[in-house]
Design a protein around this motif. Structure first.
Motif, PDB file in Angstrom:
ATOM      1  N   ILE A 256       1.944  -1.264   0.236  1.00  0.00           N
ATOM      2  CA  ILE A 256       0.520  -1.531   0.462  1.00  0.00           C
ATOM      3  C   ILE A 256      -0.279  -0.233   0.380  1.00  0.00           C
ATOM      4  O   ILE A 256       0.129   0.792   0.916  1.00  0.00           O
ATOM      5  N   LYS A 285      -8.426  -4.491   5.741  1.00  0.00           N
ATOM      6  CA  LYS A 285      -8.379  -5.910   5.359  1.00  0.00           C
ATOM      7  C   LYS A 285      -8.532  -6.812   6.584  1.00  0.00           C
ATOM      8  O   LYS A 285      -9.307  -7.786   6.572  1.00  0.00           O
ATOM      9  N   ASN A 350       0.534  -6.645  -1.869  1.00  0.00           N
ATOM     10  CA  ASN A 350      -0.549  -7.583  -1.575  1.00  0.00           C
ATOM     11  C   ASN A 350      -0.693  -7.813  -0.074  1.00  0.00           C
ATOM     12  O   ASN A 350       0.299  -7.842   0.660  1.00  0.00           O
ATOM     13  N   ILE A 352      -2.263 -10.774   2.146  1.00  0.00           N
ATOM     14  CA  ILE A 352      -2.731 -12.152   1.995  1.00  0.00           C
ATOM     15  C   ILE A 352      -3.151 -12.687   3.356  1.00  0.00           C
ATOM     16  O   ILE A 352      -2.387 -12.611   4.331  1.00  0.00           O
TER      17      ILE A 352
END
Length: 404
Positions: A256, A285, A350, A352
């Motif tokens: 990441i 995020k 990713n 999510i």
């Protein structure tokens, strides 16, 4: 009379080690070497004091401000959501003002008349260090050897040290220019300087896995926030430093937060850097997801504009400016309801979304559902659209009348 004193921002590397004998030769100062620990790791601090004293420093300070770095610099920047040029999470930029603050504090404590740094004349850090010093104690003299000396290469620096009887374990073989702290690590130089060259992450990365080597199985985690500040992971409370270390471990494991950025430096040129910010990318995020849940439309929209300005201010070395302080006060106000839990899934680079909850959630199922709820009538939309679209309708009528 005692010699005058200079405080040197000391990393223990070749450049700042070379500066010690150069300062003694050109200024006859007593040199106080100061290494500021912002989470760069024990390997970078190993034998640092011995090296500085062996090169001619009169005194060495190693000051650990890692927790202050997190609470007073990282957390305010996370609250802001600031990102420089859409990608860079300001890792080096956030640390420089704190380092400047420590240098000034030591200079005052030791009665030094000057501060010296090893930043080059082409980079951003010279601006950041010097603006920080000027903001906190402008009467201090600033010495920047890279803008003064004749040393042009790593071999020149080694030869200079040898001429002064200093023999240290540095080689002339070039390596990447790196900056590491608890938030990130940056890589510049060598083949990276060619923007057409595809970076070999397997050779460059230090704290993160490559996407190819990341686990084939996804991993879930839940981050808890209180007024915009992360406090726990999967229900376990962490200290600020331990929380960042844990997120860096998880993010690095799953590849990441690695970016390849061609950015605009403060001094006007473009430069390319590879940045690893695993834990920070996860935090951004999660924090953004919670803001989507807890902030109203107008506040969130204006905050995006303010965040861009905040990013420019921090990148440009203006942390101690009134505008930065005022913006931080604004961001603190917006974060009063940014409390809750965000669940994420990490998988091969990713992040999510897997759900978010907050006692201050502005999401109302009765309003948002496709089924009619008691708080909203579909019929009300007609009048809203007529008023909202009135300027467009007036313009259309004007155009039609002028065509006759």
């Amino acid at each position: 009379m005692a010699n005058k004193k200079v405080v040197l921002a000391y990393s223990g590397g070749l450049d700042t080690t070379t500066i010690i004998p150069w300062l003694k030769e050109n200024y006859d100062y007593d040199i106080i070497a100061v290494c500021v620990n912002v989470g760069q790791g024990v390997e970078e601090l190993d034998k640092l004091e011995e090296r500085a004293l062996g090169s001619g420093a009169a005194k060495v300070f190693v000051v650990d401000v890692t927790e202050e770095f997190v609470t007073d610099y990282i957390w305010p920047t996370v609250k802001s959501g600031a990102i420089y040029e859409s990608e860079y999470l300001l890792g080096t930029s956030m640390a420089r003002p704190l380092i400047s603050k420590v240098l000034v504090d030591i200079a005052i404590q030791e009665g030094a008349e000057a501060i010296c740094h090893g930043a080059t004349g082409k980079g951003n850090d010279q601006v950041r260090f010097e603006l920080g010093i000027k903001a906190l104690k402008p009467e201090l003299k600033i010495i920047a050897p890279w803008r003064l000396w004749d040393i042009q290469s790593r071999q020149d620096a080694i030869d200079y040290c040898h001429s002064k009887g200093i023999f240290l374990p540095f080689s002339a073989e070039q390596s990447y220019s790196r900056d590491k702290n608890l938030w990130h690590i940056s890589h510049e130089g060598l083949e990276i300087e060619d923007p057409s060259f595809e970076a070999d992450y397997s050779k460059i990365l230090k704290i993160s896995s490559t996407v190819e080597n990341a686990p084939d199985k996804a991993e879930y985690l839940t981050i808890s926030f209180e007024q915009g500040v992360p406090t726990a992971i999967d229900g376990t409370a962490y200290s600020p430093v331990a929380l960042m270390e844990k997120l860096n471990e998880l993010g690095g494991k799953h590849a990441i937060g690695t970016i390849d950025l061609l950015e605009n430096r403060v001094v006007g040129m473009k430069s390319r850097g590879i940045y690893e910010t695993p834990g920070g990318t996860i935090l951004y995020k999660a924090h953004e997801a919670l803001e989507h849940l807890c902030l109203d439309r107008e506040t969130y929209s204006f905050k995006l504009t303010a965040a861009q300005k905040f990013a420019d201010i921090v990148y440009n070395g203006q942390w101690f400016s009134p505008l930065r302080e005022s913006l931080s006060t604004f961001f603190d106000t917006t974060q009063e309801t940014v409390t809750g839990d965000v669940k994420l899934k990490l998988y091969k680079g990713n992040i999510i979304m897997a759900g978010a909850t907050s006692p201050y959630s502005l999401y109302n199922a009765s309003l948002s559902s496709f089924e009619t709820g008691e708080l909203y009538s579909h019929k009300d939309a007609e009048g809203f659209i007529n008023l909202y679209g009135l300027p467009m309708a007036v313009r259309a009528w004007m155009k039609k009348s002028n065509e006759k």
